[in-house]
Design a protein around this motif. Sequence first.
Motif, PDB file in Angstrom:
ATOM      1  N   LEU A  27       6.666  -6.978   2.169  1.00 44.84           N
ATOM      2  CA  LEU A  27       6.788  -5.778   1.354  1.00 44.84           C
ATOM      3  C   LEU A  27       7.199  -4.591   2.216  1.00 44.84           C
ATOM      4  CD1 LEU A  27       3.392  -6.198  -0.523  1.00 44.84           C
ATOM      5  CD2 LEU A  27       5.641  -6.911  -1.336  1.00 44.84           C
ATOM      6  N   LEU A  28       8.030  -3.736   1.660  1.00 44.59           N
ATOM      7  CA  LEU A  28       8.387  -2.481   2.302  1.00 44.59           C
ATOM      8  C   LEU A  28       8.097  -1.377   1.312  1.00 44.59           C
ATOM      9  CD1 LEU A  28       9.718  -0.798   4.559  1.00 44.59           C
ATOM     10  CD2 LEU A  28      11.885  -1.167   3.381  1.00 44.59           C
ATOM     11  N   PHE A  29       7.189  -0.473   1.671  1.00 45.84           N
ATOM     12  CA  PHE A  29       6.858   0.654   0.816  1.00 45.84           C
ATOM     13  C   PHE A  29       7.733   1.827   1.231  1.00 45.84           C
ATOM     14  CE2 PHE A  29       3.198  -2.090   0.763  1.00 45.84           C
ATOM     15  CZ  PHE A  29       2.864  -2.114  -0.581  1.00 45.84           C
ATOM     16  N   ASN A  30       8.445   2.388   0.277  1.00 46.53           N
ATOM     17  CA  ASN A  30       9.332   3.515   0.539  1.00 46.53           C
ATOM     18  C   ASN A  30       8.519   4.797   0.391  1.00 46.53           C
ATOM     19  OD1 ASN A  30      11.460   1.592   0.601  1.00 46.53           O
ATOM     20  ND2 ASN A  30      11.489   1.639  -1.621  1.00 46.53           N
ATOM     21  N   GLN A  31       8.462   5.567   1.474  1.00 50.02           N
ATOM     22  CA  GLN A  31       7.632   6.758   1.489  1.00 50.02           C
ATOM     23  C   GLN A  31       8.505   8.000   1.500  1.00 50.02           C
ATOM     24  OE1 GLN A  31       4.929   6.868   4.794  1.00 50.02           O
ATOM     25  NE2 GLN A  31       3.599   8.339   3.801  1.00 50.02           N
ATOM     26  N   ALA A  32       8.258   8.915   0.561  1.00 53.11           N
ATOM     27  CA  ALA A  32       8.985  10.177   0.495  1.00 53.11           C
ATOM     28  C   ALA A  32       8.511  11.097   1.617  1.00 53.11           C
ATOM     29  CB  ALA A  32       8.752  10.827  -0.863  1.00 53.11           C
ATOM     30  N   SER A  33       9.264  12.144   1.861  1.00 50.76           N
ATOM     31  CA  SER A  33       8.902  13.084   2.929  1.00 50.76           C
ATOM     32  C   SER A  33       7.565  13.769   2.653  1.00 50.76           C
ATOM     33  CB  SER A  33      10.003  14.125   3.116  1.00 50.76           C
ATOM     34  OG  SER A  33      10.197  14.841   1.906  1.00 50.76           O
ATOM     35  N   THR A  34       7.130  13.763   1.407  1.00 54.42           N
ATOM     36  CA  THR A  34       5.833  14.343   1.039  1.00 54.42           C
ATOM     37  C   THR A  34       4.676  13.426   1.400  1.00 54.42           C
ATOM     38  OG1 THR A  34       5.938  13.355  -1.154  1.00 54.42           O
ATOM     39  CG2 THR A  34       6.857  15.572  -0.914  1.00 54.42           C
ATOM     40  N   GLY A  35       4.987  12.180   1.783  1.00 49.76           N
ATOM     41  CA  GLY A  35       3.959  11.198   2.100  1.00 49.76           C
ATOM     42  C   GLY A  35       3.637  10.296   0.934  1.00 49.76           C
ATOM     43  N   ARG A  36       4.155  10.623  -0.225  1.00 51.95           N
ATOM     44  CA  ARG A  36       3.909   9.836  -1.438  1.00 51.95           C
ATOM     45  C   ARG A  36       4.768   8.575  -1.430  1.00 51.95           C
ATOM     46  NH1 ARG A  36       6.403   9.818  -6.544  1.00 51.95           N
ATOM     47  NH2 ARG A  36       4.976   9.169  -8.169  1.00 51.95           N
ATOM     48  N   ILE A  37       4.201   7.453  -1.845  1.00 56.67           N
ATOM     49  CA  ILE A  37       4.962   6.210  -1.981  1.00 56.67           C
ATOM     50  C   ILE A  37       5.862   6.359  -3.201  1.00 56.67           C
ATOM     51  CG2 ILE A  37       4.855   3.712  -2.362  1.00 56.67           C
ATOM     52  CD1 ILE A  37       3.767   4.506   0.349  1.00 56.67           C
ATOM     53  N   SER A  38       7.152   6.112  -3.022  1.00 62.81           N
ATOM     54  CA  SER A  38       8.097   6.312  -4.116  1.00 62.81           C
ATOM     55  C   SER A  38       8.734   5.018  -4.602  1.00 62.81           C
ATOM     56  CB  SER A  38       9.201   7.287  -3.678  1.00 62.81           C
ATOM     57  OG  SER A  38       9.908   6.762  -2.575  1.00 62.81           O
ATOM     58  N   GLY A  39       8.447   3.907  -3.949  1.00 65.12           N
ATOM     59  CA  GLY A  39       9.018   2.642  -4.385  1.00 65.12           C
ATOM     60  C   GLY A  39       8.580   1.508  -3.484  1.00 65.12           C
ATOM     61  N   ILE A  40       8.983   0.310  -3.884  1.00 65.68           N
ATOM     62  CA  ILE A  40       8.623  -0.886  -3.134  1.00 65.68           C
ATOM     63  C   ILE A  40       9.822  -1.829  -3.120  1.00 65.68           C
ATOM     64  CG2 ILE A  40       7.612  -1.995  -5.163  1.00 65.68           C
ATOM     65  CD1 ILE A  40       5.543  -3.281  -3.261  1.00 65.68           C
ATOM     66  N   THR A  41      10.015  -2.479  -1.980  1.00 69.11           N
ATOM     67  CA  THR A  41      11.067  -3.477  -1.834  1.00 69.11           C
ATOM     68  C   THR A  41      10.413  -4.779  -1.398  1.00 69.11           C
ATOM     69  OG1 THR A  41      12.645  -1.768  -1.174  1.00 69.11           O
ATOM     70  CG2 THR A  41      13.248  -4.039  -0.663  1.00 69.11           C
ATOM     71  N   TYR A  42      10.878  -5.889  -1.983  1.00 70.29           N
ATOM     72  CA  TYR A  42      10.346  -7.213  -1.704  1.00 70.29           C
ATOM     73  C   TYR A  42      11.350  -8.002  -0.870  1.00 70.29           C
ATOM     74  CZ  TYR A  42       7.349  -5.979  -5.648  1.00 70.29           C
ATOM     75  OH  TYR A  42       6.464  -5.349  -6.483  1.00 70.29           O
ATOM     76  N   PHE A  43      10.853  -8.722   0.124  1.00 67.65           N
ATOM     77  CA  PHE A  43      11.687  -9.571   0.975  1.00 67.65           C
ATOM     78  C   PHE A  43      11.143 -10.993   0.917  1.00 67.65           C
ATOM     79  CE2 PHE A  43      11.939  -5.344   2.729  1.00 67.65           C
ATOM     80  CZ  PHE A  43      13.259  -5.201   3.088  1.00 67.65           C
ATOM     81  N   ALA A  53      14.562  -3.071  -9.721  1.00 64.63           N
ATOM     82  CA  ALA A  53      15.584  -4.021 -10.162  1.00 64.63           C
ATOM     83  C   ALA A  53      14.944  -5.253 -10.823  1.00 64.63           C
ATOM     84  CB  ALA A  53      16.456  -4.454  -8.987  1.00 64.63           C
ATOM     85  N   LEU A  54      13.694  -5.523 -10.488  1.00 61.08           N
ATOM     86  CA  LEU A  54      12.973  -6.661 -11.060  1.00 61.08           C
ATOM     87  C   LEU A  54      12.344  -6.337 -12.411  1.00 61.08           C
ATOM     88  CD1 LEU A  54      11.196  -8.007  -7.868  1.00 61.08           C
ATOM     89  CD2 LEU A  54      13.097  -9.073  -9.087  1.00 61.08           C
ATOM     90  N   GLY A  55      12.125  -5.075 -12.692  1.00 60.25           N
ATOM     91  CA  GLY A  55      11.512  -4.688 -13.961  1.00 60.25           C
ATOM     92  C   GLY A  55      10.235  -3.885 -13.749  1.00 60.25           C
ATOM     93  N   ASN A  56       9.720  -3.360 -14.829  1.00 65.07           N
ATOM     94  CA  ASN A  56       8.571  -2.457 -14.768  1.00 65.07           C
ATOM     95  C   ASN A  56       7.326  -3.047 -14.111  1.00 65.07           C
ATOM     96  OD1 ASN A  56       9.893  -0.291 -15.911  1.00 65.07           O
ATOM     97  ND2 ASN A  56       9.304  -0.841 -17.984  1.00 65.07           N
ATOM     98  N   ARG A  57       7.078  -4.323 -14.291  1.00 68.53           N
ATOM     99  CA  ARG A  57       5.883  -4.940 -13.695  1.00 68.53           C
ATOM    100  C   ARG A  57       5.922  -4.948 -12.182  1.00 68.53           C
ATOM    101  NH1 ARG A  57       6.383  -9.993 -17.116  1.00 68.53           N
ATOM    102  NH2 ARG A  57       6.112  -9.114 -19.154  1.00 68.53           N
ATOM    103  N   PHE A  58       7.115  -4.854 -11.604  1.00 62.78           N
ATOM    104  CA  PHE A  58       7.271  -4.994 -10.164  1.00 62.78           C
ATOM    105  C   PHE A  58       7.524  -3.651  -9.467  1.00 62.78           C
ATOM    106  CE2 PHE A  58       8.350  -8.931 -12.215  1.00 62.78           C
ATOM    107  CZ  PHE A  58       7.626  -9.849 -11.490  1.00 62.78           C
ATOM    108  N   LYS A  59       7.658  -2.576 -10.264  1.00 68.43           N
ATOM    109  CA  LYS A  59       7.895  -1.253  -9.696  1.00 68.43           C
ATOM    110  C   LYS A  59       6.602  -0.673  -9.159  1.00 68.43           C
ATOM    111  CE  LYS A  59       9.849   1.523 -12.611  1.00 68.43           C
ATOM    112  NZ  LYS A  59      10.519   2.206 -13.724  1.00 68.43           N
TER     113      LYS A  59
END
Length: 61
Positions: A27-43, A53-59
Amino acid sequence: MLEPIIYERKLTLQEFISRSEQAGISLLFNQASTGRISGITYFINDFKIKGQALGNRFKWA
């Protein structure tokens, strides 16, 4: 793989990360400059996809 993990209720973030890694999902958590997590990427192996891209359950909510 990931779907059964997503449907488990009341997992802590650490439990979710641990179970994902045990299933071979990084997992890669995308962190905004505010420190807030803004998204997730799966590998999985050499495949990469954003949660949105996977849908609401995976966001990241």
